[in-house]
Scaffold this motif. Structure first.
Motif, PDB file in Angstrom:
ATOM      1  N   PHE A 186       0.875  -1.285  -0.114  1.00 29.27           N
ATOM      2  CA  PHE A 186       0.018   0.075  -0.056  1.00 29.27           C
ATOM      3  C   PHE A 186       0.826   1.282   0.012  1.00 29.27           C
ATOM      4  O   PHE A 186       0.470   2.082  -0.672  1.00 29.27           O
ATOM      5  N   LEU A 187       1.993   1.156   0.723  1.00 29.94           N
ATOM      6  CA  LEU A 187       2.816   2.384   0.630  1.00 29.94           C
ATOM      7  C   LEU A 187       3.529   2.619  -0.422  1.00 29.94           C
ATOM      8  O   LEU A 187       3.604   3.892  -1.122  1.00 29.94           O
ATOM      9  N   GLU A 188       3.850   1.482  -1.061  1.00 28.14           N
ATOM     10  CA  GLU A 188       4.458   1.590  -2.514  1.00 28.14           C
ATOM     11  C   GLU A 188       3.484   2.135  -3.456  1.00 28.14           C
ATOM     12  O   GLU A 188       3.877   2.956  -4.307  1.00 28.14           O
ATOM     13  N   LEU A 189       2.238   1.617  -3.451  1.00 34.43           N
ATOM     14  CA  LEU A 189       1.222   2.365  -4.410  1.00 34.43           C
ATOM     15  C   LEU A 189       1.004   3.898  -4.113  1.00 34.43           C
ATOM     16  O   LEU A 189       0.884   4.405  -5.051  1.00 34.43           O
ATOM     17  N   ASN A 190       0.954   4.087  -2.915  1.00 33.19           N
ATOM     18  CA  ASN A 190       0.806   5.458  -2.533  1.00 33.19           C
ATOM     19  C   ASN A 190       2.024   6.409  -3.128  1.00 33.19           C
ATOM     20  O   ASN A 190       1.859   7.491  -3.591  1.00 33.19           O
ATOM     21  N   LEU A 191       3.066   5.788  -2.838  1.00 31.58           N
ATOM     22  CA  LEU A 191       4.331   6.798  -3.154  1.00 31.58           C
ATOM     23  C   LEU A 191       4.461   6.722  -4.724  1.00 31.58           C
ATOM     24  O   LEU A 191       4.887   7.942  -5.610  1.00 31.58           O
ATOM     25  N   ARG A 192       4.081   5.651  -5.435  1.00 27.58           N
ATOM     26  CA  ARG A 192       4.174   5.841  -7.082  1.00 27.58           C
ATOM     27  C   ARG A 192       2.912   6.732  -7.499  1.00 27.58           C
ATOM     28  O   ARG A 192       3.181   7.647  -8.569  1.00 27.58           O
ATOM     29  N   ALA A 193       1.639   6.712  -6.722  1.00 29.53           N
ATOM     30  CA  ALA A 193       0.599   7.717  -7.158  1.00 29.53           C
ATOM     31  C   ALA A 193       1.277   9.131  -7.076  1.00 29.53           C
ATOM     32  O   ALA A 193       1.079  10.089  -7.887  1.00 29.53           O
ATOM     33  N   ILE A 194       1.794   9.550  -5.805  1.00 34.81           N
ATOM     34  CA  ILE A 194       2.392  10.620  -5.765  1.00 34.81           C
ATOM     35  C   ILE A 194       3.416  11.227  -6.869  1.00 34.81           C
ATOM     36  O   ILE A 194       3.240  12.214  -7.317  1.00 34.81           O
ATOM     37  N   ALA A 195       4.389  10.189  -6.989  1.00 36.91           N
ATOM     38  CA  ALA A 195       5.321  10.547  -8.167  1.00 36.91           C
ATOM     39  C   ALA A 195       4.841  10.806  -9.368  1.00 36.91           C
ATOM     40  O   ALA A 195       5.162  11.387 -10.123  1.00 36.91           O
ATOM     41  N   ARG A 196       3.717   9.778  -9.775  1.00 38.61           N
ATOM     42  CA  ARG A 196       3.210   9.709 -11.343  1.00 38.61           C
ATOM     43  C   ARG A 196       2.153  10.664 -11.610  1.00 38.61           C
ATOM     44  O   ARG A 196       2.048  11.426 -12.679  1.00 38.61           O
ATOM     45  N   ASP A 197       1.259  10.870 -10.424  1.00 38.97           N
ATOM     46  CA  ASP A 197      -0.156  11.628 -10.924  1.00 38.97           C
ATOM     47  C   ASP A 197      -0.385  13.064 -10.482  1.00 38.97           C
ATOM     48  O   ASP A 197      -1.324  13.388 -10.560  1.00 38.97           O
ATOM     49  N   LEU A 198       0.377  13.513  -9.283  1.00 36.73           N
ATOM     50  CA  LEU A 198       0.412  14.559  -8.750  1.00 36.73           C
ATOM     51  C   LEU A 198       0.877  15.895  -9.108  1.00 36.73           C
ATOM     52  O   LEU A 198       0.614  16.921  -8.654  1.00 36.73           O
ATOM     53  N   GLY A 199       1.944  15.966 -10.075  1.00 37.02           N
ATOM     54  CA  GLY A 199       2.612  16.915 -10.553  1.00 37.02           C
ATOM     55  C   GLY A 199       3.969  17.522  -9.453  1.00 37.02           C
ATOM     56  O   GLY A 199       4.252  18.381  -9.703  1.00 37.02           O
ATOM     57  N   THR A 200       4.181  16.703  -8.743  1.00 43.11           N
ATOM     58  CA  THR A 200       5.310  17.049  -7.542  1.00 43.11           C
ATOM     59  C   THR A 200       6.645  16.854  -8.435  1.00 43.11           C
ATOM     60  O   THR A 200       6.817  16.109  -9.234  1.00 43.11           O
ATOM     61  N   THR A 201       7.560  17.834  -7.946  1.00 45.97           N
ATOM     62  CA  THR A 201       8.648  17.935  -8.464  1.00 45.97           C
ATOM     63  C   THR A 201       9.474  16.811  -7.928  1.00 45.97           C
ATOM     64  O   THR A 201      10.756  16.142  -8.392  1.00 45.97           O
ATOM     65  N   ARG A 202       9.440  16.622  -6.499  1.00 44.46           N
ATOM     66  CA  ARG A 202      10.158  15.541  -5.633  1.00 44.46           C
ATOM     67  C   ARG A 202       9.261  15.240  -4.517  1.00 44.46           C
ATOM     68  O   ARG A 202       8.477  15.819  -4.164  1.00 44.46           O
ATOM     69  N   MET A 203       9.897  14.098  -4.024  1.00 39.49           N
ATOM     70  CA  MET A 203       9.442  13.598  -2.902  1.00 39.49           C
ATOM     71  C   MET A 203      10.219  13.128  -1.630  1.00 39.49           C
ATOM     72  O   MET A 203      11.461  12.518  -2.068  1.00 39.49           O
ATOM     73  N   ASP A 204      10.016  13.465  -0.613  1.00 44.84           N
ATOM     74  CA  ASP A 204      10.933  13.064   0.650  1.00 44.84           C
ATOM     75  C   ASP A 204      10.011  12.284   1.611  1.00 44.84           C
ATOM     76  O   ASP A 204       8.855  12.319   1.684  1.00 44.84           O
ATOM     77  N   ILE A 205      10.828  11.231   2.233  1.00 42.46           N
ATOM     78  CA  ILE A 205      10.233  10.272   3.224  1.00 42.46           C
ATOM     79  C   ILE A 205      10.891  10.380   4.548  1.00 42.46           C
ATOM     80  O   ILE A 205      12.092  10.510   4.547  1.00 42.46           O
ATOM     81  N   LEU A 206      10.038  10.913   5.560  1.00 40.44           N
ATOM     82  CA  LEU A 206      10.661  10.899   6.963  1.00 40.44           C
ATOM     83  C   LEU A 206       9.797   9.905   7.698  1.00 40.44           C
ATOM     84  O   LEU A 206       8.724   9.942   7.724  1.00 40.44           O
ATOM     85  N   ALA A 207      10.496   8.963   8.201  1.00 40.44           N
ATOM     86  CA  ALA A 207       9.993   7.822   9.073  1.00 40.44           C
ATOM     87  C   ALA A 207      10.513   7.640  10.291  1.00 40.44           C
ATOM     88  O   ALA A 207      11.894   7.912  10.454  1.00 40.44           O
ATOM     89  N   HIS A 208       9.831   7.195  11.304  1.00 37.01           N
ATOM     90  CA  HIS A 208      10.181   7.102  12.848  1.00 37.01           C
ATOM     91  C   HIS A 208       9.962   5.616  13.207  1.00 37.01           C
ATOM     92  O   HIS A 208       8.994   4.893  12.821  1.00 37.01           O
ATOM     93  N   SER A 209      10.896   5.025  13.946  1.00 34.46           N
ATOM     94  CA  SER A 209      10.816   4.046  14.807  1.00 34.46           C
ATOM     95  C   SER A 209      10.516   2.756  13.823  1.00 34.46           C
ATOM     96  O   SER A 209      11.091   2.468  12.860  1.00 34.46           O
ATOM     97  N   MET A 210       9.531   1.942  14.038  1.00 36.68           N
ATOM     98  CA  MET A 210       8.996   0.853  13.400  1.00 36.68           C
ATOM     99  C   MET A 210       8.599   1.189  11.980  1.00 36.68           C
ATOM    100  O   MET A 210       8.483   0.578  11.168  1.00 36.68           O
ATOM    101  N   GLY A 211       8.115   2.390  11.733  1.00 34.91           N
ATOM    102  CA  GLY A 211       7.988   3.045  10.401  1.00 34.91           C
ATOM    103  C   GLY A 211       9.159   3.136   9.615  1.00 34.91           C
ATOM    104  O   GLY A 211       8.701   3.070   8.325  1.00 34.91           O
ATOM    105  N   THR A 212      10.354   3.065  10.165  1.00 29.84           N
ATOM    106  CA  THR A 212      11.414   2.987   9.212  1.00 29.84           C
ATOM    107  C   THR A 212      11.552   1.571   8.619  1.00 29.84           C
ATOM    108  O   THR A 212      11.981   1.329   7.383  1.00 29.84           O
ATOM    109  N   LEU A 213      11.075   0.522   9.509  1.00 31.17           N
ATOM    110  CA  LEU A 213      11.270  -1.018   8.813  1.00 31.17           C
ATOM    111  C   LEU A 213      10.198  -1.142   7.676  1.00 31.17           C
ATOM    112  O   LEU A 213      10.446  -1.371   6.446  1.00 31.17           O
ATOM    113  N   LEU A 214       8.903  -0.283   7.755  1.00 28.69           N
ATOM    114  CA  LEU A 214       7.912  -0.465   6.803  1.00 28.69           C
ATOM    115  C   LEU A 214       8.462   0.298   5.331  1.00 28.69           C
ATOM    116  O   LEU A 214       8.319  -0.008   4.410  1.00 28.69           O
TER     117      LEU A 214
END
Length: 383
Positions: A186-214
């Motif tokens: 689900f996270l991969e699908l979400n990231l692909r949609a952000i990169a492909r469909d939304l017109g963003t120039t770049r994307m950063d990820i900030l993850a914490h604790s167990m969220g870094t494993l994900l």
């Protein structure tokens, strides 16, 4: 069985004291009309199961991604690094972070809304920051924390909270870990949609604790599929207090094959619990500049270590320094304004890590001078 229970209670005692209280919910504040320090708008993608107000999304697993938009106000006397919230009951906007709107959205409306928010910004601010929270975090806690990070960092792009089914309970550690794995696709699908469909120039990820494993598992599988850069849109991956086994991290990085920034602290009490719960295996977020051989091995794989062990914060567990230390959260914000990268690399990384920790404790300006500009060897070909 009795001995096991005693062991668990001994391990959980310090954490339980820090986490006691009624689970937080998103009670909408209707009277937020006075003076405030700012407003924060957050878009949400979640694998949590939908629930009634004021919970909205609970700790069980939903069958598909769900979406929402949240609006917050920041109290007028807010201090960077602090998350001012009431002990119980609704927020007072004059004293606390307050939520003023929660709107559940279907896929098409949220895509349209996020794209609109991106396109109305100048080209230099058309970036998306995705926050992936950690263990023992319910929906409201994740949302309030991200609102504080967005405000204190000065981030000017579009914030997206990816919230996964943590039950927000200390004894639910194994369930939360499985929920993190459940959410990878689900996270991969979400990231692909952000990169492909939304017109963003770049994307950063900030993850914490167990969220870094994900996050790491998601980027690993995306890399194996052949596009771990998400069409070249993915810029920084920042891992704060990662609750990840060192050996597992090394195998992940061999597939990811790109730099990641790691905030660590040897005095992290939550990761000390995690280590003992996970077979006495060192967690990535608990290494320090003193672990010179470990750091050298991680550097070879593209990890860029920033040691926060000497940095103090208002977090009694020392597990959220990335957000509760004003200097560190402002450092993250400075990084998100730059194109170079929060990084150090090359010979003597262990020594430089010590310098960086000193810079954090000193002034943000000196810290930025040390860590914001990444060497060309790291940046070239990966942006």
């Amino acid at each position: 069985m009795v001995r096991f229970k005693i062991l668990v209670l001994a391990l959980l005692g310090p954490l339980a004291l820090a986490a006691c209280g009624t689970p937080r919910v998103l009670e909408i504040s209707r009277g937020a009309t006075g003076e405030v320090a700012g407003w924060v708008e957050i878009f949400v993608a979640t694998t949590r199961e939908a629930s009634a107000e004021p919970v909205y999304f609970n700790g069980e697993r939903g069958p598909r991604l769900a979406f929402a938009r949240l609006d917050f106000t920041v109290p007028p006397n807010h201090k960077p690094g602090e998350l001012e919230l009431p002990d119980s009951g609704p927020s007072d906007p004059s004293k606390h972070f307050a939520v003023t709107n929660v709107q559940r959205l279907d896929l098409a409306p949220i895509v349209a809304d996020v794209r609109r928010e991106i396109m109305r910004r100048p080209p230099s601010q058309r970036d998306v920051l995705v926050f992936v929270h950690g263990f023992n975090t319910n929906f409201a806690d994740a949302a309030y924390r991200f609102a504080q990070i967005v405000h204190d960092s000065g981030f000017k792009g579009v914030p997206v909270l990816f919230t996964w089914p943590s039950r927000g309970q200390l004894l639910a550690y194994p369930y939360d870990r499985e929920s993190a794995f459940y959410s990878r696709d689900f996270l991969e699908l979400n990231l692909r949609a952000i990169a492909r469909d939304l017109g963003t120039t770049r994307m950063d990820i900030l993850a914490h604790s167990m969220g870094t494993l994900l996050t790491l598992e998601t980027i690993r599988q995306a890399s194996i599929r052949g596009d771990g850069t998400f069409g070249g849109k993915l810029r920084d991956i920042i891992l704060a207090a990662p609750d990840v086994d060192l050996d597992v991290f090394k195998t992940q990085m061999r597939e990811i094959k790109r730099p990641v920034t790691v905030f660590v602290s040897a005095d992290d009490r939550a990761l000390d619990f995690s280590r003992r719960f996970a077979g006495d295996k060192t967690r990535l977020g608990a290494v320090s500049a003193k672990d010179t051989q470990i750091i050298a091995d991680l550097e070879k794989l593209g990890a860029r270590i920033i040691d926060l062990s000497a940095e103090s914060s208002g977090d009694p567990l020392n597990h959220s320094k990335f957000a509760s230390s004003p200097k560190v959260v402002q450092l993250i914000g400075q990084r998100l304004k730059e194109d170079g990268g929060i990084a150090t690399a090359g010979p003597g990384l262990g020594d430089r890590v010590g310098d960086i920790a000193g810079g954090v404790v000193g002034t943000v300006g000196s810290t930025v001078g040390l860590v914001v500009t990444a060497p060309a060897a790291i940046v070239s070909g990966r942006r």
